[in-house]
Design a protein around this motif. Structure first.
Motif, PDB file in Angstrom:
ATOM      1  N   ARG A  20       1.052  -1.371  -0.279  1.00 14.42           N
ATOM      2  CA  ARG A  20      -0.136  -0.518   0.202  1.00 14.42           C
ATOM      3  C   ARG A  20       0.916   1.155  -0.261  1.00 14.42           C
ATOM      4  N   ALA A  21       1.873   1.433   0.584  1.00 12.36           N
ATOM      5  CA  ALA A  21       2.462   1.779   0.654  1.00 12.36           C
ATOM      6  C   ALA A  21       4.268   2.871  -0.442  1.00 12.36           C
ATOM      7  N   ASP A  22       3.861   1.228  -1.237  1.00 10.15           N
ATOM      8  CA  ASP A  22       5.336   1.780  -2.208  1.00 10.15           C
ATOM      9  C   ASP A  22       4.559   2.431  -3.521  1.00 10.15           C
ATOM     10  N   ASP A  23       4.562   3.392  -3.907  1.00  6.17           N
ATOM     11  CA  ASP A  23       3.690   4.631  -5.436  1.00  6.17           C
ATOM     12  C   ASP A  23       4.981   3.828  -6.599  1.00  6.17           C
ATOM     13  N   ALA A  56      11.008   6.595   0.124  1.00  6.01           N
ATOM     14  CA  ALA A  56       9.480   7.169  -0.115  1.00  6.01           C
ATOM     15  C   ALA A  56       8.289   6.555   0.334  1.00  6.01           C
ATOM     16  N   ALA A  57       9.051   5.075   0.676  1.00  3.40           N
ATOM     17  CA  ALA A  57       7.098   4.037   0.881  1.00  3.40           C
ATOM     18  C   ALA A  57       6.704   4.488   2.577  1.00  3.40           C
ATOM     19  N   ASN A  60       5.702   7.568   3.112  1.00  4.41           N
ATOM     20  CA  ASN A  60       4.248   7.604   3.110  1.00  4.41           C
ATOM     21  C   ASN A  60       3.527   7.066   4.722  1.00  4.41           C
ATOM     22  N   ARG A  63       3.097   9.911   7.395  1.00  8.39           N
ATOM     23  CA  ARG A  63       2.552  11.085   6.434  1.00  8.39           C
ATOM     24  C   ARG A  63       0.824  10.709   6.646  1.00  8.39           C
ATOM     25  N   THR A  64       0.883   9.386   6.293  1.00 10.69           N
ATOM     26  CA  THR A  64      -0.162   9.015   6.710  1.00 10.69           C
ATOM     27  C   THR A  64      -0.526   8.395   8.888  1.00 10.69           C
ATOM     28  N   LEU A 103      -3.274   4.740   3.653  1.00  5.22           N
ATOM     29  CA  LEU A 103      -2.617   3.928   2.778  1.00  5.22           C
ATOM     30  C   LEU A 103      -4.030   3.678   1.569  1.00  5.22           C
ATOM     31  N   ASP A 105      -5.699   4.385   0.843  1.00  6.99           N
ATOM     32  CA  ASP A 105      -7.138   5.212  -0.874  1.00  6.99           C
ATOM     33  C   ASP A 105      -7.930   5.464  -1.551  1.00  6.99           C
TER      34      ASP A 105
END
Length: 166
Positions: A20-23, A56-57, A60, A63-64, A103, A105
């Motif tokens: 969920r966190a890896d974009d 980056a993950a 994320n 941030r959440t 996460l 979204d």
């Protein structure tokens, strides 16, 4: 913060949170890499792209978790001084449920949505005073600073003053 990235991974599993966190497309972060990044382990065995994706993950996730803290504080600020420190266990669970929901979204599953809705309902109950988080720092239950007081003038008419008319 009410919950850490490590607590979120422990509660829901590193693999699920990594997904969920890896974009990145294709996905570069698996549960093992994310768990290492959360612990602060050495990532030199991974490519620079994987290291960047893990960073980056993790960003994320952080941030959440901040969003979850803001949501919790928004509900609790009317009754408690925030951040609340005397109910760490329950607020950790609530923060993890909210962060997990954030996460997901636009791909929220029914179970994740139910957990989110239950967390928000709990926070509403706390903010309304239906549920207490526990004793305050001094051992007394936290009280709201808002209170109602009725004030009135003396009676205008009474049985004694009306001489039988009332």
């Amino acid at each position: 913060m009410y919950a850490s990235a490590a607590q979120l991974l422990a509660r829901y599993g590193a693999e699920e949170i990594a997904q969920r966190a890896d974009d990145s497309v294709p996905s570069l972060v698996d549960g093992v890499l994310l768990a290492k990044a959360v612990r602060g382990d050495d990532l030199t065995g991974y490519s620079p792209e994987e290291q960047a994706a893990a960073g980056a993950a993790l960003a994320n996730i952080e941030r959440t978790l901040r969003d979850a803290d803001s949501t919790i504080n928004g509900y609790l600020a009317s009754r408690y001084q925030t951040p609340v420190t005397n109910a760490a266990g329950v607020l950790e669970r609530i923060a993890c449920q909210l962060a997990r929901y954030f996460l997901y979204d636009d791909a929220v599953t029914d179970q994740v949505k139910k957990n989110h809705d239950d967390a928000v309902a709990f926070l509403r109950d706390v903010s309304r005073g239906n549920v207490q988080l526990g004793p305050g720092e001094s051992g007394a239950t936290a009280q709201s600073s808002a209170s109602a007081e009725m004030v009135s003038e003396p009676l205008v008419f009474s049985r004694e003053d009306s001489k039988g008319f009332i």
